[in-house]
Design a protein around this motif. Structure first.
Motif, short mmCIF file in Angstrom:
data_model
loop_
_atom_site.label_atom_id
_atom_site.label_comp_id
_atom_site.label_asym_id
_atom_site.label_seq_id
_atom_site.Cartn_x
_atom_site.Cartn_y
_atom_site.Cartn_z
N LEU A 32 0.82 -1.21 0.00
CA LEU A 32 0.00 0.00 0.00
C LEU A 32 0.86 1.26 0.00
CD1 LEU A 32 -2.89 -0.92 2.45
CD2 LEU A 32 -3.13 -0.31 0.05
N GLY A 33 1.98 1.22 0.77
CA GLY A 33 2.88 2.36 0.81
C GLY A 33 3.48 2.65 -0.55
N CYS A 34 3.87 1.60 -1.27
CA CYS A 34 4.42 1.80 -2.61
C CYS A 34 3.37 2.38 -3.55
CB CYS A 34 4.92 0.46 -3.16
SG CYS A 34 6.32 -0.21 -2.25
N ARG A 35 2.13 1.94 -3.38
CA ARG A 35 1.07 2.44 -4.23
C ARG A 35 0.79 3.91 -3.95
NH1 ARG A 35 -4.21 -1.07 -4.00
NH2 ARG A 35 -2.63 -2.63 -4.49
N ARG A 36 0.86 4.31 -2.66
CA ARG A 36 0.56 5.69 -2.30
C ARG A 36 1.64 6.67 -2.80
NH1 ARG A 36 -3.36 6.60 1.42
NH2 ARG A 36 -4.38 4.73 2.27
N LYS A 37 2.86 6.19 -2.97
CA LYS A 37 3.92 7.09 -3.47
C LYS A 37 3.62 7.61 -4.87
CE LYS A 37 7.56 4.89 -0.72
NZ LYS A 37 8.81 4.10 -0.76
N LEU A 38 2.79 6.88 -5.57
CA LEU A 38 2.47 7.30 -6.93
C LEU A 38 1.40 8.37 -6.96
CD1 LEU A 38 2.33 3.74 -8.56
CD2 LEU A 38 4.26 5.34 -8.49
N LEU A 39 0.74 8.60 -5.79
CA LEU A 39 -0.32 9.59 -5.73
C LEU A 39 0.26 10.98 -5.54
CD1 LEU A 39 -2.78 7.66 -3.40
CD2 LEU A 39 -2.82 7.76 -5.89
N SER A 40 -0.41 11.97 -5.98
CA SER A 40 0.05 13.35 -5.79
C SER A 40 -1.10 14.17 -5.26
CB SER A 40 0.55 13.93 -7.12
OG SER A 40 -0.52 13.98 -8.06
N GLY A 41 -0.78 15.34 -4.68
CA GLY A 41 -1.81 16.21 -4.13
C GLY A 41 -1.31 16.88 -2.90
N CYS A 42 -2.19 17.68 -2.28
CA CYS A 42 -1.81 18.41 -1.07
C CYS A 42 -1.85 17.50 0.12
CB CYS A 42 -2.74 19.61 -0.88
SG CYS A 42 -4.46 19.13 -0.59
#
Length: 1434
Positions: free
Chosen positions: A1009-1019
């Motif tokens: 899940l952590g690896c997947r979240r690194k791909l997300l962007s935003g505030c």
């Protein structure tokens, strides 16, 4: 002597007869000449009677040249010759001579009184006669009608067996003989007398029993054929006019003979009762077969039932109300119950109840017979329960339609009678009364008239009612609208008056008391029984009358006489060798502690009970002198003989009723005592160590052994589906004994939970089947309160019986895995075989879900084949013989069951599906080191279960819908639930840790899940950290009863949260997100979780534990790798900590000596560059504190100063006691007031910690002394410090960071720390600090609130800790000391001090009016505030 020896013919010798015969033949010439010579001889020496008797010997086998025909002609010739001389017809002469012979044969008996059976010689002579008569009939020279007439002219009536032979050999039918009788009543008298004698003879002489049975059966057929003729038979039997009356009268007289004995069973001797039982064979359907028209048979049985129900209707309804408990199935005369059971074989339960209803509506009835009929029906006919419910409903409808008291009393009597047989066969009376009248939909709810009718009826019953029924009416009153409440209250008053007359205690009984919560211990009968049991135990050990008994006989005589002695002197069959019970009674009698009349009554009752048992059905006399347990054992053995024989299944219900009665005697509790008892109150079971009374364990073992033996024996002959309802009835009967259930469930706990792996195959199979039948009777079993010992899960609520099995069937070790597989496989296989004809819905309702879910867990775990898709050819039928074979491998058996098509259909039902959470709970219970799987096998299984089965499965079937976050949430919640349910204080270390295999899978998912979240962007605010969201949701849902319970649960929950967080990858605590073009570290969720929750499990009050502190810093360093500037990211987080989460920095200060090498080593591995600025600053503050204490070097303080204070305080603590010296404080330079106040805060935190958590090792006295030193230093410098203790106001905000970092409990206990400093409060302080009075008063009020609410205040010192001064010991002493201080300080405070206390006065007046009055008095202008005497302070 033979006839032929009287003739002038030589004896025929076998060796010489041929030659001599030829010589004599030449002398007479021909056969005719020989016959003529014989006639001449008979003319001089004739004896026709002997001739008729002995002619049979003259008959030769056919084929000897017509010799037989010649001899028959000879007899006819003799009779014709004699008849011609006498001038009478030959047939008449033959008939008269035959009667004369019969009379001589019947009179030949040496017995003084007439007997119904012939002896051997008589039977032989009669046989000869009958053969001759049949020969005469064949030659048409015998008159039947004259023969019948002459028979009734005999001096004495014929022997019954002789008449039977005439009938059976078709000489003269019994109907023809009876029709020719001149006087019908005399014939009836003769037949009844003979039949009674026949029954007596059959029981006395076993060699005659078979002949008597055949005789009785043939006569019964004649009686029914003629006494109950059908229209189609009237034509061919029209010639009989007297016979129907005689047959009907005989049956009626014999029935009366039996019924007369029913009421006098105790007076009748055993042989008479046995004779009557023999007559009851007339009511066996098998006797008639096809010989009697079915309608005649039905008519006979219905007529008999009617006659029984209406026989001698002398008893009144009031007698029935009072006596019906004595008319239960087992207490009813066995003659009557046997008769009923035989009638109910021919009449279905529906027909029987319809006939009963018709009789009740049209005839006067014998209430004893009616109610015993009801008992027999509900016991012996399974479908009778619903039919009686329908009948009761019908009776109530008719009663309220016509306001008919007769229908009402009939309904109540039937309901009570059926309920007497126990809940196993009919609903308890209390349940029926509630269902009928407990809601507005009852028949009485139609209006006031119906309501008045009901209560008039109940009021009329009151004078005759027994206490249990009155209690039911009071505790479960009929529904009454509010406006008619007075009607109910009048009845309640009347009922309570009756209870008082019956000496039944009602003081504690409320008007609407919930019967389900009634404790049996408050019942005098139950208490007396327990007192007797305890007294017997003491007497057995000491052989002396217990002192408590002697005292009760003197000082508590009413209880002793009214309750204790009746409980002690309950009638029983006294053993031949006196037991402890008898010896105790004898000792009391010798000590004059038992009144003579009471003792005499007891002995008479014991003798009567022995006589009663001697007369019981089919029991040997010696068996009735046995103890109740031995009688129970004998009845269970009798049941086994019935269960293995399908032809005797109809006798099983009656035998089980007898067993139920014997069981009640063994248990020692009467149904009357338990009538109003709580049937649905939970059953407590101590699972970790179930304690059973030895006597109860013996009884339960006896019943369980009987069940297992019956199952094995029955299975030897038939598979379960062909064994009938016998075992179901047996278990249902056991469930009906409410006081047996605790011992039964406790014993099952011992066998399944504690001894399961050691049980052999037969035991496992028997117990598994028993569990299935218990589930079949689950409506009779209350919920179970399972109490678990150390390290066992504690259920949040009472358990159903299915959930109880789930608790007992644990899978932790190799042995327990094997046992659970064997047990669950056997149970489900038995159910599917036993109830194979059930529909899918019925099977689902019967099958305990816990057993199916266990199999869903076990079978794929143990068998690789079960983890794939089943092949069609594997879906074969379930073969009971293969599954019940002891030698079968349990894995193969379970796989065989798993592959069944019907079992796979069951797995599609939601109720049977094992969810991911349930699977995890089972897996978390496994001891990895004792697992049946190796580490690699377990790893493969976990991978299949999680990734291949539950993760892709839909949530509707217990899966995760393919969502990793959902899977993580389920795993975390399940781990926490599992750990929360453990007793953390007593667990071994092996169970304190989370299952490493499950934790490993959770770590994998979190990293993914952590690896997947690194791909997300935003505030930063675009998303929340799912991990802390899960944890905080759990804390929101916490509802655990009392405030203390909630507090303890929350504290334990947070400790578990900390363990989970430490077990996850360190970087999982911190999120990364994009802000512009930069990657930022986001710790907001972690900071919020720490500030709101995690800080509250810190015993030091101001710092987190080392594990979570180190985990956060390591995670911070790891997460910074994702930032473009790692050091910048770390500096930003630590800078934010100063305002958003200072407790993190306080924790770093406390643990820095351990934390520094870890962080430096990690930084070097990751970056190899100099430490980040903020980390270097932390190291610098620690270095400064060390240098200051060692050399007195003064360096610039940090900004904010409380960080330096934290490092200095922690360093001083580590160098204790040298660091806590007064000169240390004096070396601090100027402008260090804020540092000193911060030091005071940390020291006070230690003081509070020492009081509430002494195991942390902080010395309370040392912490207090150091705090006082700091306070003195502050006072010397004139520094303002009281606002440290005050949360309100703008001036106190500068200490908000310190107070915010403290745990909630430490913050609440700051008032206690405040008054711990009172020895250093000086007069100048009162004048200098205008806020001091406000702070002191606010602290006092908070102390009072804590005391009133019972929260937080620490108690006296613990063992191993130095005692506090009196003013710092017990909370009351602290509060008293604070109050005295305030009362002394108030007069010394300047007027300006009173301006700040106005918001507190109202609260103070509520909690301490005297102190509030003092404040008001001194706050008025003009009051002299100067006093000459010194201010008295602590």
């Amino acid at each position: 002597m033979r006839v032929w020896l009287r003739l002038p013919l030589p004896c025929r010798n076998p060796n010489f007869s041929a030659g001599r015969a030829r010589k004599r033949k030449n002398a007479f010439g021909s056969g005719a000449e020989l016959q003529e010579a014989a006639l001449r001889l008979l003319d001089h020496h004739q004896n026709l009677n002997d001739l008729l008797l002995e002619v049979e010997d003259s008959v030769k086998p056919a084929g000897q040249d017509g010799t037989e025909h010649q001899e028959e002609s000879f007899i006819v010739s003799v009779l014709q010759e004699q008849a011609s001389r006498l001038g009478v017809p030959t047939a008449i002469l033959a008939a008269r001579n035959a009667v004369t012979n019969i009379e001589r044969i019947c009179q030949a008996s040496a017995s003084p009184s007439q007997v119904p059976l012939l002896n051997l010689d008589q039977r032989k002579r009669l046989s000869c006669l009958l053969q001759t008569v049949k020969d005469l009939l064949a030659n048409n020279v015998f008159c039947r009608s004259l023969f019948c007439q002459e028979m009734w002219k005999m001096k004495e009536p014929p022997v019954l067996e002789a008449v039977w032979h005439l009938h059976r050999d078709n000489v003269v039918g019994l109907g023809e003989l009876l029709e020719s009788a001149p006087a019908g009543p005399a014939v009836v008298e003769w037949l009844c007398s003979s039949l009674c004698g026949l029954c007596q003879r059959a029981e006395e002489a076993s060699e005659d029993a078979e002949r008597a049975g055949r005789l009785l059966a043939d006569l019964a057929i004649v009686f029914l054929q003629n006494g109950f003729q059908q229209t189609s038979e009237l034509g061919r039997k029209l010639e009989f006019k007297k016979v129907p009356y005689i047959c009907h009268a005989v049956l009626q007289r014999m029935l009366t003979w039996v019924l007369d004995a029913v009421g006098k069973e105790k007076q009748e001797d055993v042989s008479t009762l046995q004779a009557m039982r023999f007559w009851l064979n007339v009511f066996s359907v098998s006797v008639y077969k096809s010989a009697v028209h079915p309608d005649s048979l039905q008519q006979f049985f219905r007529h008999t039932l009617t006659e029984v129900l209406t026989y001698n209707p002398l008893l009144k309804v009031s007698d029935a109300i009072h006596m019906q408990k004595e008319w239960s199935f087992t207490r009813t005369c066995s003659l009557l119950t046997t008769l009923y059971r035989k009638l109910f074989v021919a009449l279905s339960a529906k027909d029987s109840i319809c006939q009963l209803q018709q009789v009740l509506e049209t005839r006067e009835v014998n209430w004893q017979h009616v109610l015993s009929c009801v008992s027999t029906l509900v016991v012996c006919q399974a479908e009778a329960e619903q039919l009686f419910k329908d009948l009761l409903s019908h009776l109530l409808i008719k009663a309220f339609e016509n306001y008919d008291m007769e229908n009402m009393i009939t309904a109540f009597l039937i309901a009570r009678q059926a309920a007497l047989e126990g809940p196993a066969v009919f609903m308890p009376y209390s349940e029926w009364f509630k269902a009928s009248f407990g809601n507005a939909g009852g028949r009485h709810g139609s209006g006031k008239k119906a309501l008045v009718f009901l209560f008039e009826f109940l009021s009329e019953l009151v004078p005759f009612e027994a206490a249990p029924y009155l209690k039911v009416h009071i505790m479960y009153p009929p529904f009454v609208p509010t406006k008619h409440r007075s009607i109910l209250l009048e009845y309640i008053t009347l009922a309570k008056t009756r209870l008082a007359d019956l000496k039944v205690a009602i003081e504690d009984m409320g008007l609407y008391e919930d019967l389900s919560s009634t404790d049996e211990s408050v019942q005098p009968q139950g208490q007396a029984l327990r007192d007797v049991e305890k007294a017997l135990q003491i007497f057995e050990n000491t052989r002396k009358i217990p002192t408590s008994v002697i005292e009760a006989s003197i000082f508590r005589r009413p209880y002793y006489i009214s309750w204790f002695l009746p409980a002690l002197l309950r009638p029983r069959v006294l053993p031949k060798t006196p037991d402890v019970h008898m010896a105790f009674i004898d000792s009391l009698k010798r000590a004059d502690k038992i009144p003579s009349n009471l003792y005499s009554t007891y002995m008479q009752a014991c003798c009567a009970m022995k006589e009663k048992m001697l007369q019981d059905e089919s029991k040997v006399e010696t068996s009735h002198s046995k103890e109740p347990a031995e009688q129970l054992k004998a009845e269970l053995a009798e049941l086994r003989t019935l269960i293995v024989d399908p032809t005797k299944y109809e006798d099983v219900p009656a035998q089980i009723a007898v067993i139920s009665d014997r069981l009640a005697s063994v248990l020692g509790y009467s149904s009357e005592e338990n009538e109003a008892a709580a049937l649905n109150s939970p059953i407590p079971v101590e699972v970790s160590a179930p304690g059973l009374e030895p006597c109860h364990q013996r009884v339960v073992d006896l019943l369980l052994t009987s069940f297992c033996q019956n199952l094995i024996a029955a299975s030897y002959f038939n598979p379960p589906d062909r064994q009938g309802p016998c075992l179901s009835l047996f278990v249902k009967m056991m469930c009906g004994h409410r006081n047996l259930l605790p011992a039964l469930l406790g014993r099952l706990c011992q066998l399944i939970y504690h001894q399961g792996p050691s049980l052999n195959d037969a035991h496992v199979l028997g117990l598994a089947a028993f569990v299935i039948h218990l589930s079949e009777s689950k409506a009779l079993i209350p919920e179970v309160e399972a109490s678990f010992g150390i390290s066992q899960p504690v259920p949040e609520k009472a358990l159903s019986i299915s959930e109880y099995w789930n608790c007992l069937l644990v899978c932790r070790t190799e042995e327990s895995f094997a046992f659970c597989t064997r047990f669950c496989t056997a149970a489900v296989s038995y159910l599917m075989c036993k109830f194979s004809s059930y529909s899918h819905e019925d099977l689902c309702a019967l099958l305990p879900p816990s057993l199916v879910k266990k199999l869903q867990y076990l079978v794929p775990r143990l068998c690789l084949e079960a983890r794939g898709i089943l092949c069609e050819e594997a879906k074969t039928d379930l073969i009971w013989s293969s599954l019940s074979c002891p030698s079968l491998n349990y894995r193969r058996a379970s796989l065989c069951l798993w592959r069944q098509a019907r079992f796979q259909e069951l797995l599609k039902e939601k109720v049977f599906q094992l969810s991911f959470r349930e699977w995890l709970l089972l897996e978390l219970e496994v001891y990895p080191e004792k697992d049946i799987l190796s580490a690699s096998e377990r790893q493969d299984f976990h991978y299949w279960a999680i990734y291949q089965w539950y993760l892709p499965a839909p949530s509707a079937s217990g899966g995760c819908d393919g969502q990793l976050e959902k899977a993580c949430a389920i795993i975390i919640n399940t781990i926490l639930d599992s750990l929360q349910r453990l007793d953390l204080g007593g667990c071994g270390q092996s169970k304190m840790s989370v299952n490493p295999d499950i934790l490993c899978k959770l770590q994998e998912m979190v990293l993914e899940l952590g690896c997947r979240r690194k791909l997300l962007s935003g505030c930063l605010d675009a998303q929340r950290h799912f991990l802390f969201e899960i944890l905080q949701e759990r804390l929101k849902d916490g509802k655990h009863g009392s405030a203390l319970g909630e507090q303890l649960w929350r504290q334990q929950e947070l400790l578990l949260h900390r363990r989970i967080l430490v077990g996850l990858p360190a970087s999982a605590l911190i999120m990364t997100c994009r802000k512009g073009k930069k990657t930022m570290l986001d710790c907001e969720d972690f900071f919020h979780f720490v500030n709101s929750e995690l800080k509250n499990v810190c015993s030091r009050g101001y710092a987190l534990s080392y594990d979570i502190t180190a985990h956060f810093f390591r995670g911070l360093l790891n997460a910074s790798l994702d930032c473009e500037e790692s050091a910048e990211g770390i500096n930003g987080v630590l800078t934010a900590c100063q305002t958003k989460c200072p407790i993190v920095l306080f924790s770093a200060a406390l643990w820095w000596p351990r934390l520094e090498p870890v962080l430096c080593s990690q930084w070097k591995r990751l970056f190899g560059a100099p430490l980040a600025e903020e980390l270097e600053r932390l190291r610098g503050w620690q270095s400064w504190a060390t240098s200051f204490l060692s050399s007195g070097v003064v360096l610039p303080l940090s900004d904010p100063p409380w960080i330096s204070a934290a490092f200095l305080h922690c360093t001083i603590e580590q160098q204790s006691p040298h660091g806590r010296e007064k000169h240390t404080l004096k070396r601090l330079g100027t402008d260090t007031e804020q540092l000193l106040v911060s030091l005071l805060f940390f020291s006070l935190m230690d003081l509070i910690s020492a009081k509430i958590a002494p195991k942390e090792g902080v010395d309370s006295q040392m912490a207090l002394e150091w705090s006082l030193e700091i306070l003195q230093c502050l006072e010397e410098r004139g520094t303002s410090w009281p606002l440290l203790f005050h949360a309100g106001g703008e001036d106190s905000q500068k200490y908000g960071v310190l107070r915010g970092a403290a745990s909630d409990r430490h913050t609440r206990l700051l008032p206690l720390a405040f008054y711990s400093l009172s020895p250093r409060f000086h007069r100048e302080l009162l004048a200098r600090e205008q806020t001091f009075l406000c702070v002191a008063l606010d602290s006092y009020i908070q102390l009072l609130r804590l005391f009133v609410e019972g929260k937080d205040l620490p108690q006296c010192h613990r063992a191993g800790q130095r005692p506090d001064p009196p003013e710092h010991g017990h909370p009351l002493e602290v509060i008293s000391a604070a109050r005295r201080f305030l009362l002394g300080a108030i007069p010394r405070c300047p007027a300006q001090s009173f301006g700040n206390i106005q918001p507190l006065l109202a609260t103070c007046e509520e909690l301490d009016p005297e102190l509030a009055a003092t404040l008001l008095r001194f706050s008025r202008p003009g009051v002299a505030m100067e006093l000459d005497e010194e201010l008295l302070l602590f």
